[in-house]
Scaffold this motif. Sequence first.
Motif, mmCIF file in Angstrom:
data_model
loop_
_atom_site.group_PDB
_atom_site.id
_atom_site.type_symbol
_atom_site.label_atom_id
_atom_site.label_comp_id
_atom_site.label_asym_id
_atom_site.label_seq_id
_atom_site.Cartn_x
_atom_site.Cartn_y
_atom_site.Cartn_z
ATOM 1 N N ILE A 159 40.533 35.463 26.115
ATOM 2 C CA ILE A 159 40.944 36.076 27.385
ATOM 3 C C ILE A 159 39.668 36.196 28.211
ATOM 4 O O ILE A 159 38.652 36.702 27.718
ATOM 5 C CB ILE A 159 41.584 37.460 27.130
ATOM 6 C CG1 ILE A 159 42.874 37.256 26.335
ATOM 7 C CG2 ILE A 159 41.888 38.193 28.433
ATOM 8 C CD1 ILE A 159 42.824 37.784 24.979
ATOM 9 N N VAL A 160 39.717 35.685 29.456
ATOM 10 C CA VAL A 160 38.467 35.551 30.215
ATOM 11 C C VAL A 160 38.514 36.321 31.538
ATOM 12 O O VAL A 160 39.473 36.197 32.304
ATOM 13 C CB VAL A 160 38.184 34.070 30.521
ATOM 14 C CG1 VAL A 160 36.906 33.922 31.345
ATOM 15 C CG2 VAL A 160 38.058 33.262 29.228
ATOM 16 N N ILE A 161 37.454 37.080 31.761
ATOM 17 C CA ILE A 161 37.249 37.735 33.058
ATOM 18 C C ILE A 161 35.960 37.148 33.632
ATOM 19 O O ILE A 161 34.902 37.225 33.001
ATOM 20 C CB ILE A 161 37.090 39.265 32.902
ATOM 21 C CG1 ILE A 161 38.315 39.866 32.197
ATOM 22 C CG2 ILE A 161 36.853 39.920 34.273
ATOM 23 C CD1 ILE A 161 38.140 41.319 31.776
ATOM 24 N N GLY A 162 36.066 36.537 34.807
ATOM 25 C CA GLY A 162 34.887 35.929 35.426
ATOM 26 C C GLY A 162 34.496 36.694 36.674
ATOM 27 O O GLY A 162 35.358 37.149 37.431
ATOM 28 N N SER A 163 33.196 36.821 36.877
ATOM 29 C CA SER A 163 32.704 37.488 38.086
ATOM 30 C C SER A 163 31.924 36.506 38.948
ATOM 31 O O SER A 163 31.164 35.676 38.432
ATOM 32 C CB SER A 163 31.780 38.641 37.675
ATOM 33 O OG SER A 163 31.013 39.055 38.783
ATOM 34 N N ALA A 164 32.133 36.605 40.263
ATOM 35 C CA ALA A 164 31.359 35.780 41.203
ATOM 36 C C ALA A 164 31.396 36.453 42.560
ATOM 37 O O ALA A 164 32.162 37.406 42.784
ATOM 38 C CB ALA A 164 31.948 34.372 41.293
ATOM 39 N N GLY A 165 30.569 35.929 43.464
ATOM 40 C CA GLY A 165 30.480 36.515 44.801
ATOM 41 C C GLY A 165 31.392 35.804 45.786
ATOM 42 O O GLY A 165 31.140 34.651 46.146
ATOM 43 N N LYS A 185 30.894 41.070 45.183
ATOM 44 C CA LYS A 185 30.434 41.389 46.541
ATOM 45 C C LYS A 185 31.432 42.319 47.258
ATOM 46 O O LYS A 185 31.135 42.846 48.314
ATOM 47 C CB LYS A 185 30.228 40.105 47.346
ATOM 48 C CG LYS A 185 29.006 39.332 46.838
ATOM 49 C CD LYS A 185 28.596 38.190 47.715
ATOM 50 C CE LYS A 185 27.291 37.576 47.198
ATOM 51 N NZ LYS A 185 27.047 36.231 47.685
ATOM 52 N N ALA A 186 32.602 42.504 46.650
ATOM 53 C CA ALA A 186 33.631 43.329 47.296
ATOM 54 C C ALA A 186 33.580 44.788 46.842
ATOM 55 O O ALA A 186 34.307 45.622 47.371
ATOM 56 C CB ALA A 186 35.009 42.744 47.013
#
Length: 322
Positions: A159-165, A185-186
């Motif tokens: 199960i994957v949670i990805g973070s990015a801007g 960024k939010a």
Amino acid sequence: MDDFALRELPEAPLARDQLRVRNHWLSVDPYMRGRMNDAKSYTASFQLGQPMTGGAIGEVIESHMDGFAPGDLILHMGGWRDGGVIGLDMSPFKLPADSLAGGMPPQTFLHNMGLTGGTAWIGLLRVAAAKAGDTVFVSAAAGAVGSAVVQIAKAREMIVIGSAGGAEKCAWISELGADAVVDYKAGPVLDGLAAALDSLGKPGIDIYFDNVGGEHLDAAFACANDFARFAICGMIDVYNDGHPQQMHHLIRTIPARIRMEGFIYTDQFFDCMEEFYADMGGLIASGAVTMRETVHHGLEAAPDAFLGLFAGANIGKMLVRL
Ligand code: NDP
């Protein structure tokens, strides 16, 4: 930008064990920033007035090296140059004919079949020992390493949670199969990660694949399940100014018994190279692992491409096409 200069050098004759190469693709990587510091590290610093070394794909024009012939496509570590003389110290490696014949673009050996894909594969599967069912959090997930982590993890039923801007990057991470995304960024990373876990009905993360450090790492400490494993791959948040990283949740390493391990790709790659090529080659062939490329054109564009890494200007792998 003023720190870079473009130099014309005379063509040198070839000695034994040397190749003359015309480059087609240059790799642009955050680790190059570390090599600009005069500090003790796992590899030597760049020297003033010398070319930036690093991964490149080139075509052999002339060969005085056994096993290489004109027309061969090679990966080498000669870095940012149109071409020139490549010796054994630049680790020339002939791209596998079967991969190329199967339609794999040669620059794949600068990303998913090379440094960034290898880093993702080693960090996730060997360093963090991630397995099916684990909840994985990965930062800079729309970058070269991060997007490979997302896809390898999904192919292994994690199960994957990805973070990015930004919304565009987060939408791409979802397309790659991530179960939830955090747009750092939010709002605060911790709020985003907690909301993502809630939406998935998960109590916390089992794996953190760190590309960023700082607030992302701290949020991962806060949300770690017992016996979580952290693969510490990079900390791009501090490469430029080295500001102190404020950790409010580091103490959770004790009650949660978190295991953290920093790793360097080259330490492990040669041990597992064949397994990696077979596994990653299969994932690419099946469409389970794909890549977007952000391409700048011409040697003179390399510094701009490089600076773009620190401003989030790339989706997928940052490359220069010559
Ligand atoms: P990426 O393709 O991920 O490019 C860098 C990305 O980092 C940018 O697109 C940007 O995305 C994000 N970023 C930049 N500054 C910040 C910041 N202050 N906070 C959060 N995100 C930021 O690069 P790579 O995939 O090549 O490398 C990813 C990481 O892996 C780097 O830290 C690199 O040093 C490390 N690495 C480590 C290796 C090893 O052997 N340990 C080998 C190869 C890479 P966004 O728009 O989302 O902010």
